[in-house]
Motif scaffolding. Structure first.
Motif, PDB file in Angstrom:
ATOM      1  N   UNK A   1       0.708  -1.220   0.112  1.00  0.00           N
ATOM      2  CA  UNK A   1       0.144  -0.057  -0.153  1.00  0.00           C
ATOM      3  C   UNK A   1       0.804   1.145  -0.024  1.00  0.00           C
ATOM      4  N   UNK A   2       1.940   1.098   0.672  1.00  0.00           N
ATOM      5  CA  UNK A   2       2.709   2.232   0.979  1.00  0.00           C
ATOM      6  C   UNK A   2       3.749   2.763  -0.387  1.00  0.00           C
ATOM      7  N   UNK A   3       4.316   1.691  -0.805  1.00  0.00           N
ATOM      8  CA  UNK A   3       5.288   1.803  -1.851  1.00  0.00           C
ATOM      9  C   UNK A   3       4.879   2.368  -3.135  1.00  0.00           C
ATOM     10  N   UNK A   4       3.812   2.123  -3.615  1.00  0.00           N
ATOM     11  CA  UNK A   4       3.076   2.967  -4.839  1.00  0.00           C
ATOM     12  C   UNK A   4       2.944   4.430  -4.594  1.00  0.00           C
ATOM     13  N   UNK A   5       2.681   4.728  -3.272  1.00  0.00           N
ATOM     14  CA  UNK A   5       2.490   6.145  -2.878  1.00  0.00           C
ATOM     15  C   UNK A   5       3.716   6.910  -2.874  1.00  0.00           C
ATOM     16  N   UNK A   6       4.576   6.324  -2.152  1.00  0.00           N
ATOM     17  CA  UNK A   6       5.823   7.114  -1.918  1.00  0.00           C
ATOM     18  C   UNK A   6       7.062   6.698  -2.843  1.00  0.00           C
ATOM     19  N   UNK A   7       6.844   5.882  -3.547  1.00  0.00           N
ATOM     20  CA  UNK A   7       7.787   5.745  -4.903  1.00  0.00           C
ATOM     21  C   UNK A   7       7.193   5.207  -5.931  1.00  0.00           C
ATOM     22  N   UNK A   8       6.239   6.133  -6.680  1.00  0.00           N
ATOM     23  CA  UNK A   8       5.620   6.071  -7.658  1.00  0.00           C
ATOM     24  C   UNK A   8       6.464   5.674  -8.997  1.00  0.00           C
ATOM     25  N   UNK A   9       7.409   6.132  -9.285  1.00  0.00           N
ATOM     26  CA  UNK A   9       8.291   5.629 -10.419  1.00  0.00           C
ATOM     27  C   UNK A   9       9.239   4.658 -10.080  1.00  0.00           C
ATOM     28  N   UNK A  10       9.544   4.570  -8.831  1.00  0.00           N
ATOM     29  CA  UNK A  10      10.749   3.470  -8.301  1.00  0.00           C
ATOM     30  C   UNK A  10      11.976   4.316  -8.517  1.00  0.00           C
ATOM     31  N   UNK A  11      12.187   5.208  -8.354  1.00  0.00           N
ATOM     32  CA  UNK A  11      13.308   6.076  -8.637  1.00  0.00           C
ATOM     33  C   UNK A  11      13.813   6.851  -7.370  1.00  0.00           C
TER      34      UNK A  11
END
Length: 141
Positions: A67-77
């Protein structure tokens, strides 16, 4: 926030949140507010702090990260971190939520809480804490 028809497109769910969808919305609010103009930040700070105190995820660690990762790291950069890495309240909340979501924590804390009730009005000594948590060293080893 609403769509063009005036209907809410998302809701902020907190303590009574049925799932992690509310958590993602809440984190988006925290990130967006952290990037608000400097003049607004002192006004928003107490509201955001109160909001974070009300968010209580009850998911396991994998679901929390999902749940958290897509919000905080949307482009995974690495650049994604710039949007929120200075938000000390959010970082503290993330640490707390992660620790609370771990299986080890879920197993250990209720028993530790019951054991600590044996010390009402006084703080237990370090050796008593290590005994409660089953550790030998202050670092948890």
């Amino acid at each position: 926030v609403g769509n063009r028809h005036g209907r809410p497109t998302s809701s902020l769910r907190t303590t009574n949140m049925p799932g992690l969808l509310g958590l993602a919305s809440s984190l988006r609010l925290q990130v967006a507010a952290h990037n608000a103009p400097a003049a607004l930040r002192p006004l928003l700070a107490p509201l955001l702090a109160a909001h974070l105190r009300r968010i209580s995820p009850t998911a396991d660690a994998d679901s929390l990260e999902a749940a958290v990762r897509p919000v905080l790291l949307p482009s995974e950069q690495w650049g994604d971190l710039e949007r929120w890495r200075g938000n000390a309240r959010l970082l503290a909340w993330l640490r707390s939520a992660y620790i609370a979501s771990r299986d080890e924590t879920r197993a250990t804390l209720p028993a530790a809480d019951r054991s600590l009730q044996a010390y009402p009005g006084t703080l237990p000594h370090a050796h008593q804490i290590r005994e409660i948590f089953g550790t030998r060293q202050p670092d948890g080893a």
